[in-house]
Scaffold this active site. Sequence first.
Site, PDB file in Angstrom:
ATOM      1  N   CYS A  70       0.870  -1.176   0.000  1.00 30.17           N
ATOM      2  CA  CYS A  70       0.000   0.000   0.000  1.00 30.17           C
ATOM      3  C   CYS A  70       0.908   1.227   0.000  1.00 30.17           C
ATOM      4  O   CYS A  70       1.721   1.401   0.912  1.00 30.17           O
ATOM      5  CB  CYS A  70      -0.853  -0.028   1.275  1.00 30.17           C
ATOM      6  SG  CYS A  70      -1.870   1.433   1.526  1.00 30.17           S
ATOM      7  N   CYS A 182      -0.999   3.639  -6.527  1.00 29.61           N
ATOM      8  CA  CYS A 182      -1.855   3.084  -5.467  1.00 29.61           C
ATOM      9  C   CYS A 182      -2.114   1.645  -5.890  1.00 29.61           C
ATOM     10  O   CYS A 182      -2.389   1.392  -7.070  1.00 29.61           O
ATOM     11  CB  CYS A 182      -3.175   3.860  -5.395  1.00 29.61           C
ATOM     12  SG  CYS A 182      -4.493   3.023  -4.470  1.00 29.61           S
TER      13      CYS A 182
HETATM   14  N1  DGL Z   1      -4.054   0.607  -1.786  1.00 28.64           N
HETATM   15  C1  DGL Z   1      -3.629   1.783  -1.121  1.00 28.64           C
HETATM   16  C2  DGL Z   1      -2.442   2.449  -1.774  1.00 28.64           C
HETATM   17  O1  DGL Z   1      -1.651   1.795  -2.413  1.00 28.64           O
HETATM   18  C3  DGL Z   1      -4.605   2.723  -0.490  1.00 28.64           C
HETATM   19  C4  DGL Z   1      -6.018   2.785  -0.902  1.00 28.64           C
HETATM   20  C5  DGL Z   1      -6.886   3.431   0.158  1.00 28.64           C
HETATM   21  O2  DGL Z   1      -7.124   2.762   1.170  1.00 28.64           O
HETATM   22  O3  DGL Z   1      -7.274   4.599  -0.017  1.00 28.64           O
HETATM   23  O4  DGL Z   1      -2.235   3.627  -1.653  1.00 28.64           O
END
Ligand code: DGL
Length: 257
Positions: A70, A182
Amino acid sequence: MKIAFFDSGLGGITVLNEAMKRMPREDFVYFADTAHVPYGVKSKDEVLTFVKQSVDTIIQEEIKALVIACNTATSIAIAELRKIYQIPIIGMEPAVKPAIEMNRSSGKRVLVFATPLTLQQAKYRELVSRIDDMGMVDSVPLPELVQFCENLIMDGPQIVDYFKDKLDPFNLSTFGTVVLGCTHYPFYSQILSQILPSHIQIVDGSKGTVNHLMQVLQDSDQLLSTGDGHVKWMCSSLDDAYIQKMTKALAFLQTVK
Ligand code: DGL
């Protein structure tokens, strides 16, 4: 010992999928902070608390490495986590550097998609100012895409219209690369490639992250050469339906890629 992957929700499955392809013998545990997804529209302090709570749970599993799959959690919490835990912790950041390198000779621009919280951080601004000496980067937050993904809306007219709307302000002929900063966004790589002009390349951090993970495991002689490769699914809310959602999301990736 397992390799742990952590994300706010389904996004990290895009990185897990890459790891499963490259290391089919390994056992994995995937933890989604379903009680608090999405992270990208929350405050820095909230996300730091949620990430620490999640990692406290994950660490109780027998794990040999932890991937913070993430970008948002990495930018907020990785330094803190590395102070607390001894195991290798691999983080992710938007692949701005390789994208700029790819376009240096053509002079084309780079469009970075990420969550609002990632883009707001000094860590991101510093990354860009360190390497973007020609001012070639534009950054666009796509918080709604995380919601579409969490609702398993992976394609269809709603998604096409959403991307067209976000891309509308840009003259795409001047761009060479789109960075998916993301981990939820690579679920849309295929549909995005149909919307973007064909000269634009799409990059995300999953391959680089898995390369790094494999190197770390290899250096400590912990890569498995035998085993069946299992995934243990975990989430922070008591939600059996979400486990099904996670397996569906993985199956989706395995069919599109
Ligand atoms: N998947 C996450 C990222 O790579 C965050 C998504 C979220 O929870 O807003 O930033």
